[in-house]
Structures are given as C-alpha cells and as structure tokens.
Design a protein around this motif. Structure first.
Motif, short mmCIF file in Angstrom:
data_model
loop_
_atom_site.label_atom_id
_atom_site.label_comp_id
_atom_site.label_asym_id
_atom_site.label_seq_id
_atom_site.Cartn_x
_atom_site.Cartn_y
_atom_site.Cartn_z
N VAL A 154 -6.90 9.06 0.28
CA VAL A 154 -6.06 8.00 -0.26
C VAL A 154 -5.85 6.90 0.78
N MET A 155 -5.61 7.29 2.03
CA MET A 155 -5.43 6.31 3.10
C MET A 155 -6.69 5.46 3.27
N LEU A 156 -7.84 6.12 3.29
CA LEU A 156 -9.10 5.40 3.50
C LEU A 156 -9.42 4.48 2.32
N LEU A 157 -9.17 4.95 1.10
CA LEU A 157 -9.43 4.13 -0.08
C LEU A 157 -8.49 2.92 -0.12
N TRP A 158 -7.26 3.11 0.36
CA TRP A 158 -6.32 1.98 0.42
C TRP A 158 -6.78 0.98 1.48
N ASN A 159 -7.17 1.49 2.65
CA ASN A 159 -7.59 0.60 3.73
C ASN A 159 -8.87 -0.16 3.37
N SER A 160 -9.72 0.46 2.55
CA SER A 160 -10.96 -0.20 2.14
C SER A 160 -10.74 -1.19 1.00
N GLY A 161 -9.57 -1.12 0.35
CA GLY A 161 -9.28 -2.00 -0.77
C GLY A 161 -9.74 -1.47 -2.12
N GLU A 162 -10.27 -0.24 -2.15
CA GLU A 162 -10.81 0.29 -3.41
C GLU A 162 -9.70 0.71 -4.38
N ILE A 163 -8.60 1.20 -3.86
CA ILE A 163 -7.47 1.52 -4.76
C ILE A 163 -6.91 0.23 -5.36
N GLN A 164 -6.75 -0.79 -4.52
CA GLN A 164 -6.24 -2.06 -5.03
C GLN A 164 -7.17 -2.66 -6.09
N ALA A 165 -8.48 -2.52 -5.88
CA ALA A 165 -9.45 -3.05 -6.84
C ALA A 165 -9.33 -2.33 -8.18
N ALA A 166 -9.14 -1.00 -8.12
CA ALA A 166 -8.97 -0.22 -9.35
C ALA A 166 -7.66 -0.58 -10.04
N GLN A 167 -6.60 -0.79 -9.27
CA GLN A 167 -5.33 -1.21 -9.85
C GLN A 167 -5.48 -2.55 -10.57
N LYS A 168 -6.13 -3.49 -9.93
CA LYS A 168 -6.30 -4.82 -10.52
C LYS A 168 -7.14 -4.76 -11.78
N GLU A 169 -8.25 -4.01 -11.74
CA GLU A 169 -9.15 -3.94 -12.88
C GLU A 169 -8.50 -3.30 -14.09
N TRP A 170 -7.79 -2.18 -13.88
CA TRP A 170 -7.32 -1.40 -15.02
C TRP A 170 -5.85 -1.60 -15.35
N LEU A 171 -5.04 -1.91 -14.34
CA LEU A 171 -3.60 -2.01 -14.56
C LEU A 171 -3.10 -3.44 -14.56
N GLY A 172 -3.90 -4.34 -13.99
CA GLY A 172 -3.50 -5.75 -13.94
C GLY A 172 -2.40 -6.01 -12.93
N ILE A 173 -2.10 -5.01 -12.10
CA ILE A 173 -1.04 -5.11 -11.10
C ILE A 173 -1.56 -4.48 -9.81
N VAL A 174 -1.33 -5.14 -8.69
CA VAL A 174 -1.72 -4.58 -7.40
C VAL A 174 -0.46 -4.36 -6.56
N ASN A 175 -0.21 -3.11 -6.19
CA ASN A 175 0.94 -2.81 -5.34
C ASN A 175 0.76 -3.43 -3.96
N GLU A 176 1.83 -3.96 -3.41
CA GLU A 176 1.75 -4.52 -2.06
C GLU A 176 1.62 -3.40 -1.02
N GLU A 177 2.23 -2.27 -1.31
CA GLU A 177 2.11 -1.11 -0.43
C GLU A 177 2.39 0.15 -1.24
N LEU A 178 2.03 1.28 -0.67
CA LEU A 178 2.27 2.55 -1.34
C LEU A 178 3.14 3.44 -0.46
N PRO A 179 4.12 4.13 -1.05
CA PRO A 179 4.94 5.05 -0.24
C PRO A 179 4.12 6.26 0.19
N ARG A 180 4.43 6.79 1.35
CA ARG A 180 3.75 7.97 1.88
C ARG A 180 4.77 9.01 2.31
N PHE A 181 4.38 10.27 2.23
CA PHE A 181 5.27 11.34 2.65
C PHE A 181 5.40 11.34 4.16
#
Length: 263
Positions: free
Chosen positions: A236-263
């Motif tokens: 999850v960290m690597l996918l976030w740093n690469s921008g792939e999670i953000q790309a999936a959020q934008k494509e399917w949800l139309g919203i990109v989180n500025e950051e994600l909470p972590r444990f």
C-alpha cells in the motif's frame, strides 16, 4: 529428580511444537498464495463504483483495480469471489478468500474479528435524498424511511447515530438500496461519496444532504496473518508513493485523497 526434568523437557517440547503448529496455520497465507500462484480476493460486484461488471461482464471498479495491482506485484493470478456485504467477514474467517478488498470500512468492532491493512481510501458516509426534500440533519430523518445496505459501515453509523423515530430499512446489496431510493420506497439512503456520485451520473433527482461520518477503508485479512499484513502494508505504501492508488481513486471514485491514515 531426573524423571522430573525429563517430564519438564517433554512438556516444553510439546508446547513448542504446538505453538509452532499454531503459528504455521495462521502465518503462512502469504506463502500459500505464492505457492498456489493465485490470490483469492473477496469483492462485491454489486457495489459500484467499487465493484461491478462492465458490458463484457468483466469485473471492474476501484476494488478490482486494487486487487489487480496486488496480484501483479505478488506475481500471481487473481481470482475474484463475488460476495454480498454481510458475507465478507465469514468468507474471510472460513478461508474461502485470502483477503477482502470490498469497500471495507475500518471499524473497532470489525477489528475484533479480522485484521486490516493500512487504508487505501477514505470515504464519507452521507445522507442522499430527493432534491425536492430538505434534509439538513439527523433530526430531519425522524419519521422518515432511511435505506442502508445491511452490515456495511453505512448501516453501522446510521444505526448508532439515528434519533428515535427514524425508520432504518436494510437491503442486501447497494443495488437494492439504490433502487429503493429511486422507487420512493425510502425517503433517503446513507451512502458513500463515490456511490453518491455514481447515482448523480444516472439522474439529477437526488442530491447529497449532509455528512454523517468519515470512513477509512482497508484490506481485510485474518488475525495472525502477520507476514501477509506486513506485505500488504508495504505494498500500500509503495502503490501510494508511485501514484497508482491515487490514479485508481481518480478513475473509479472521482475523488483523490490528499493523504491516507496509517496505523
């Protein structure tokens, strides 16, 4: 005295073996996935835009996109098990699936039964209703019929926060909940932002009324799957740093989180 030491040593050996066996049963899912060459993921394909099927009846959506990335980086095939919301945890704990990627909100109550990865998206539970109706707050829902999908965080949050006199009606999946709104069976529904956006693309008769709560979503896995949990958090960290999670959020949800909470 010698016999006592022998008995103690034997008891210690048995305890060590049992502990090792228990660890092997709960901590080897990552190895099993790699050896099997397949990642089995529970996803609801009736929860757009998280999970659905396209015109060719192929699984698509945000959850599907994330599952594909996980399988890609594990170097294995992806098998999707379609499931309704209330089957997510039972399917996981009984071993029917390896993990859950199914708009799975992180809650303290669920964490008693399953473990989570770090968040992959932060949603917001909101009330959605007819544009012609003025629903400003929880007080406005008293005496109204409010639809939710059973066993979702939408269900949990409105059940906890609704005032006396609010009639909560539960449906088996998001499609049925949305249809209840479209048909006038309910006065409003509790939905996530992305799901609300999907409804707004179909019709302008409904609008967001007010937010009830924010809800981070994660990947669900079994308690004790420490190696898999560590791999998922790393991924999850690597996918976030690469921008792939953000790309999936934008494509399917139309919203990109500025950051994600972590444990």
């Amino acid at each position: 005295m010698t016999n006592i030491f022998k008995k103690l040593a034997a008891a210690l050996a048995v305890t060590t073996l049992l502990a090792g066996a228990a660890h092997a049963q709960t901590a080897n899912t990552l190895d099993q996935i790699i050896k099997r060459g397949k990642l089995i993921v529970g996803i609801s394909l009736s929860t757009p835009p998280y999970g659905m099927t396209d015109a060719s009846m192929q699984p698509v959506g945000f959850d599907v996109a994330i599952a594909k990335l996980l399988a890609r980086d594990l170097g294995v095939e992806l098998q999707i098990v379609d499931q309704v919301s209330q089957a997510r945890i039972p399917n996981l704990t009984t071993g029917k699936v390896d993990i859950i990627v199914s708009s799975f909100g992180i809650t303290a109550e669920r964490a008693k039964a399953v473990a989570y990865s770090n968040s992959i998206y932060v949603d917001e539970q909101m009330v959605l209703g007819p544009a012609s109706n003025e629903l400003k707050d929880l007080k406005a829902l008293v005496g109204k019929k409010v639809g939710v999908t059973r066993s979702t965080t939408n269900d949990t949050v409105i059940t906890a926060k609704a005032l006396d006199g609010t009639n909560i009606m539960r449906f088996e999946d998001d499609a049925a909940t949305n249809q209840a709104l479209f048909s006038g069976q309910v006065d409003a529904i509790v939905s996530g932002v992305a799901a609300a956006n999907a409804i707004n693309k179909q019709t302008d008769k409904f609008e967001r009324k007010f937010a009830v709560r924010q809800s981070p979503m994660g990947i669900g896995l079994r308690h004790g799957d420490y190696d898999l949990q560590q791999w998922l958090n790393t991924e999850v960290m690597l996918l976030w740093n690469s921008g792939e999670i953000q790309a999936a959020q934008k494509e399917w949800l139309g919203i990109v989180n500025e950051e994600l909470p972590r444990f």
